[in-house]
Motif scaffolding. Structure first.
Motif, PDB file in Angstrom:
ATOM      1  N   ALA A 316      35.491  30.078  50.855  1.00 39.41           N
ATOM      2  CA  ALA A 316      36.802  29.522  50.516  1.00 39.41           C
ATOM      3  C   ALA A 316      36.832  29.061  49.067  1.00 39.41           C
ATOM      4  O   ALA A 316      37.838  29.239  48.365  1.00 39.41           O
ATOM      5  N   LEU A 317      35.740  28.473  48.612  1.00 40.24           N
ATOM      6  CA  LEU A 317      35.684  28.025  47.214  1.00 40.24           C
ATOM      7  C   LEU A 317      35.809  29.207  46.256  1.00 40.24           C
ATOM      8  O   LEU A 317      36.559  29.148  45.273  1.00 40.24           O
ATOM      9  N   GLN A 318      35.055  30.286  46.533  1.00 37.02           N
ATOM     10  CA  GLN A 318      35.097  31.451  45.646  1.00 37.02           C
ATOM     11  C   GLN A 318      36.488  32.073  45.618  1.00 37.02           C
ATOM     12  O   GLN A 318      37.001  32.432  44.554  1.00 37.02           O
ATOM     13  N   LYS A 319      37.117  32.185  46.778  1.00 43.76           N
ATOM     14  CA  LYS A 319      38.468  32.758  46.834  1.00 43.76           C
ATOM     15  C   LYS A 319      39.472  31.869  46.091  1.00 43.76           C
ATOM     16  O   LYS A 319      40.372  32.365  45.400  1.00 43.76           O
ATOM     17  N   THR A 320      39.296  30.556  46.220  1.00 45.61           N
ATOM     18  CA  THR A 320      40.225  29.627  45.562  1.00 45.61           C
ATOM     19  C   THR A 320      40.115  29.726  44.047  1.00 45.61           C
ATOM     20  O   THR A 320      41.126  29.761  43.333  1.00 45.61           O
ATOM     21  N   MET A 321      38.890  29.780  43.533  1.00 43.04           N
ATOM     22  CA  MET A 321      38.713  29.896  42.088  1.00 43.04           C
ATOM     23  C   MET A 321      39.215  31.253  41.590  1.00 43.04           C
ATOM     24  O   MET A 321      39.786  31.350  40.495  1.00 43.04           O
ATOM     25  N   ALA A 322      39.013  32.287  42.387  1.00 43.34           N
ATOM     26  CA  ALA A 322      39.514  33.612  42.010  1.00 43.34           C
ATOM     27  C   ALA A 322      41.048  33.595  41.927  1.00 43.34           C
ATOM     28  O   ALA A 322      41.643  34.186  41.011  1.00 43.34           O
ATOM     29  N   GLN A 323      41.689  32.909  42.863  1.00 44.73           N
ATOM     30  CA  GLN A 323      43.154  32.788  42.826  1.00 44.73           C
ATOM     31  C   GLN A 323      43.603  32.043  41.567  1.00 44.73           C
ATOM     32  O   GLN A 323      44.634  32.383  40.966  1.00 44.73           O
ATOM     33  N   HIS A 324      42.831  31.048  41.150  1.00 43.57           N
ATOM     34  CA  HIS A 324      43.172  30.334  39.914  1.00 43.57           C
ATOM     35  C   HIS A 324      43.220  31.301  38.732  1.00 43.57           C
ATOM     36  O   HIS A 324      44.191  31.310  37.960  1.00 43.57           O
ATOM     37  N   TYR A 325      42.165  32.121  38.595  1.00 43.01           N
ATOM     38  CA  TYR A 325      42.126  33.043  37.456  1.00 43.01           C
ATOM     39  C   TYR A 325      43.220  34.103  37.571  1.00 43.01           C
ATOM     40  O   TYR A 325      43.827  34.506  36.564  1.00 43.01           O
ATOM     41  N   LEU A 326      43.477  34.557  38.798  1.00 42.99           N
ATOM     42  CA  LEU A 326      44.487  35.594  38.989  1.00 42.99           C
ATOM     43  C   LEU A 326      45.875  35.082  38.581  1.00 42.99           C
ATOM     44  O   LEU A 326      46.639  35.794  37.917  1.00 42.99           O
ATOM     45  N   HIS A 327      46.200  33.839  38.933  1.00 39.36           N
ATOM     46  CA  HIS A 327      47.507  33.284  38.584  1.00 39.36           C
ATOM     47  C   HIS A 327      47.550  32.750  37.154  1.00 39.36           C
ATOM     48  O   HIS A 327      48.635  32.600  36.587  1.00 39.36           O
ATOM     49  N   ARG A 328      46.394  32.511  36.595  1.00 36.05           N
ATOM     50  CA  ARG A 328      46.382  32.067  35.197  1.00 36.05           C
ATOM     51  C   ARG A 328      46.663  33.230  34.252  1.00 36.05           C
ATOM     52  O   ARG A 328      47.429  33.102  33.292  1.00 36.05           O
ATOM     53  N   PHE A 329      46.032  34.397  34.544  1.00 40.29           N
ATOM     54  CA  PHE A 329      46.177  35.543  33.638  1.00 40.29           C
ATOM     55  C   PHE A 329      47.212  36.550  34.122  1.00 40.29           C
ATOM     56  O   PHE A 329      47.769  37.307  33.320  1.00 40.29           O
ATOM     57  N   GLY A 330      47.439  36.591  35.441  1.00 44.02           N
ATOM     58  CA  GLY A 330      48.357  37.578  35.986  1.00 44.02           C
ATOM     59  C   GLY A 330      47.676  38.917  36.207  1.00 44.02           C
ATOM     60  O   GLY A 330      46.615  39.202  35.648  1.00 44.02           O
ATOM     61  N   ALA A 331      48.294  39.742  37.055  1.00 40.71           N
ATOM     62  CA  ALA A 331      47.768  41.085  37.337  1.00 40.71           C
ATOM     63  C   ALA A 331      48.956  42.013  37.553  1.00 40.71           C
ATOM     64  O   ALA A 331      50.111  41.629  37.337  1.00 40.71           O
TER      65      ALA A 331
END
Length: 647
Positions: A316-331
């Motif tokens: 859950a921690l890894q997925k949460t941090m990944a979501q942070h980067y995804l929404h910070r930079f966009g895809a």
């Protein structure tokens, strides 16, 4: 993220505290000029080289010290602590009535003058103090070690620099801690000298990824190194065969570096291996994402973040941090969203990610970070929230967070339950821990000690470990003791006031004591054995009881054994009670419990009924185990004294 808050502390002063500072410390104004440090590198071979000559090294250090070399005062303080004869008769300090300190190197006939009065001064600590005031980080750590651990010649609660009413060993290595803590003014003084040292150390977090030198131990070193090499060779072979899990381990080796394996750190190669394994292992994708985030590679960050989010094995921690980067930079299918990026970062921090905790803490502390560009943390700045997250990250070993937590605690004492004295001592301990683990010059000294040992220069290793012991490095106490156990060296002697100890046993004892004072139970047990061999039964029992109080089962068995064989009925009754407690410990090895069982039976036959014997439990044991219990108990029965369990 290596942002460090400026640690401007100053005295939490009243007029009374300021007066105390001048009266108790009495050394604020140095009569030595503050000049640029003299270059001592060209003479380091006298101390660390194969052609070492400690007396000549001391003479040169004294000459350079008179010109303002702060590091030279550290070396002179260490020479005085070791009892080096030339330094002992020549290094003179004088604390004047106006608070100045005079230093001189007595030469010729002048060496016989004033030696008795000089011996009443704590010359090692004074030397460290002078070096600390000149900004030398090693001197800062040495002086703070002596004061914080109450090892000064005079009480740290009064005039620490001069012998007081209570007898205290003049020889620095043989001192026992005072009961009195340092005065508030002295604690504040140490805190100010530690500020820059700890900040420099915290900024070196990325340069201290290889901790093998820091945690090196002389005892069993070859076995540890061989086991690590066998594992590394196996991982390397598996990695070449294409096993992705092995590639991840190999990448970790390369990212950190490892002195045990003569493996130099190679971040770019580590990142290549992580990237290669990222499509098949969660750990590789996670590490790749974090490393690319550090380098600012947006496309790679997004790629690995998407893989982690879709990976069913990711936490859950890894997925949460990944979501942070995804929404910070966009895809492609996700637009940048600073609100969601902020929410996921806060969630990752609460889940325990130390990077997220430190970034959030920086934001609450009011620091502007490129990592948080366009990501606004609600309620920032907020000192209380910054402290909360700095403390969380500090508990996970982040030195920048530890230093910043200290800074905020000292700058904002309102609402805190602890006293100013407790806050000062806690701050000093924290800053020392950071400096000892990360300061580049401390790590360089560890590396020098390790290199000397690996190249067969045990005396050179011992000199470096002795210097590190003066700083308070815990493994250095143990390593110095282990090297002294092998006997006296060619140049470095086990000096005493009127002679030397050719066996080195007394110096081993000194360093075991230092290690024991840090809570090292093995050192306590070894101390008990050494004192017993020297015929010092009271000291032997003192340390075996200390080890028992610290939870050592070995020590508890030893104490019970001594009491069980005592002529005193009271002692034997106590032994019976202790054996009953040991017998009921389910986690203890069966042989140890069997020994306790038979001792309870023996004492019971003598009229000491202290507990019900668990016969039912013993009936479940196998025949071979019961025979082993009786065999081990019979062997133990012929062993008397502390050596039965300690030696």
């Amino acid at each position: 993220v290596l942002w460090v808050l400026p640690l401007k502390v100053g005295l939490l002063a009243t007029t009374q505290h300021q007066a105390m500072l001048h009266r108790v410390v009495a050394v604020l104004c140095l009569s030595l000029a503050r000049t640029a440090p003299t270059d001592v590198d060209s003479h380091m071979s006298l101390l660390f080289g194969h052609d070492r000559n400690l007396s000549e090294a001391a003479k040169y250090m004294a000459l350079a010290a008179e010109k303002g070399c702060g590091r030279c005062f550290f070396y002179l303080g260490a020479m005085l602590a070791l009892g080096e004869p030339e330094t002992n008769v020549s290094a003179r300090f004088k604390v004047l009535s106006d608070g100045n300190i005079e230093f001189r190197w007595a030469r010729g006939l002048a060496r016989a003058e004033g030696l008795a009065s000089s011996s009443m001064l704590d010359r090692p600590a004074i030397a460290y103090y002078v070096g600390a005031q000149k900004g030398d980080p090693l001197a800062v750590l040495a002086f703070s070690y002596y004061v914080l651990n109450r090892l000064t010649l005079g009480s740290p609660g009064a005039a620490w620099w001069i012998a007081g009413e209570r007898p205290q060993a003049t020889h620095a290595l043989r001192r026992k801690p005072w009961r009195e803590e340092a005065t508030p003014a002295l604690c504040q003084l140490i805190l100010r000298t530690l500020e820059n040292v700890a900040e420099t150390a915290a900024r070196n977090e990325d340069g201290a990824t290889d901790s093998s030198d820091l945690h090196f131990f002389v005892q069993n070193a070859s076995e540890v190194q061989r086991a690590k090499k066998e594992h590394a060779d196996w991982i390397r072979a598996r990695s070449k065969d294409g096993y992705k899990e092995a590639e991840v381990v190999q990448a970790a080796y390369l990212f950190h570096g490892d002195a045990d394996l003569n493996l130099t750190r190679n971040v770019s190669r580590a990142l290549e291996l992580f990237d290669a394994a990222a499509s098949t292992t969660t750990e590789a994708a996670w590490n790749s994402m974090l490393l690319h985030a550090r380098e600012g590679h947006e496309s790679k960050i997004i790629q690995h973040a998407q893989n982690i989010i879709q990976d069913p094995d990711a936490t859950a921690l890894q997925k949460t941090m990944a979501q942070h980067y995804l929404h910070r930079f966009g895809a492609d299918d996700t637009r940048p969203n600073s609100t969601r990026a902020r929410v996921y970062l806060l969630a990752a921090a609460e889940l325990g990610d130390s990077n997220a905790q430190q970034m959030i803490a920086h934001a609450y502390a009011g620091l502007e970070l490129p990592e948080l560009e366009n990501v606004k943390i609600p309620g920032a700045p907020n000192t209380k929230r910054a402290m909360h997250f700095y403390m969380k990250a500090a508990k996970q070993g982040r030195p920048v967070s530890a230093v910043n937590a200290v800074s905020l605690m000292l700058r904002n004492p309102e609402g805190q339950r602890s006293t100013a004295d407790d806050r000062c001592r806690g701050a000093v301990e924290t800053l020392r821990d950071v400096a000892l683990a990360y300061h580049p010059e401390v790590l360089q000294l560890h590396g020098r000690a390790r290199h000397a040992f690996d190249s067969g220069d045990e005396e050179g290793a011992l000199i470096s470990f002795a210097l590190l012991s003066e700083l308070g490095a815990k493994n250095a106490h143990t390593n110095a003791a282990s090297l002294w156990k092998k006997g006296q060296k060619k140049t470095l002697k086990c000096w005493r006031s009127t002679s030397t100890d050719p066996t080195g046993r007394l110096c081993e004892l000194d360093y075991r004591r230092r290690a024991a004072l840090t809570g090292n139970v093995d050192a306590m047990l070894r101390l008990a054995s050494l004192h017993e061999n020297l015929g010092e039964e009271n000291q032997a029992q003192h340390w075996i009881r200390k080890a028992s109080d610290a939870g050592s089962m070995q020590a508890k068995h030893s104490i019970a054994y001594i009491q069980a064989n005592s002529p005193s009925s009271e002692d034997r009754s106590s032994a019976c009670m202790e054996y009953c407690k040991l017998l009921k410990l389910q986690d203890e090895p069966v042989l140890a419990r069997g020994l306790a069982f038979l001792q309870v039976m023996r004492l019971g036959s003598e009229g000491f009924a202290c507990c019900d014997l668990p016969i039912a439990d013993l009936l479940t044991l196998s025949k071979s185990t019961i025979l082993a219990i009786f065999a081990s108990t019979t062997a133990a029965a012929v062993c008397l004294g502390l050596s039965c369990m300690v030696g």
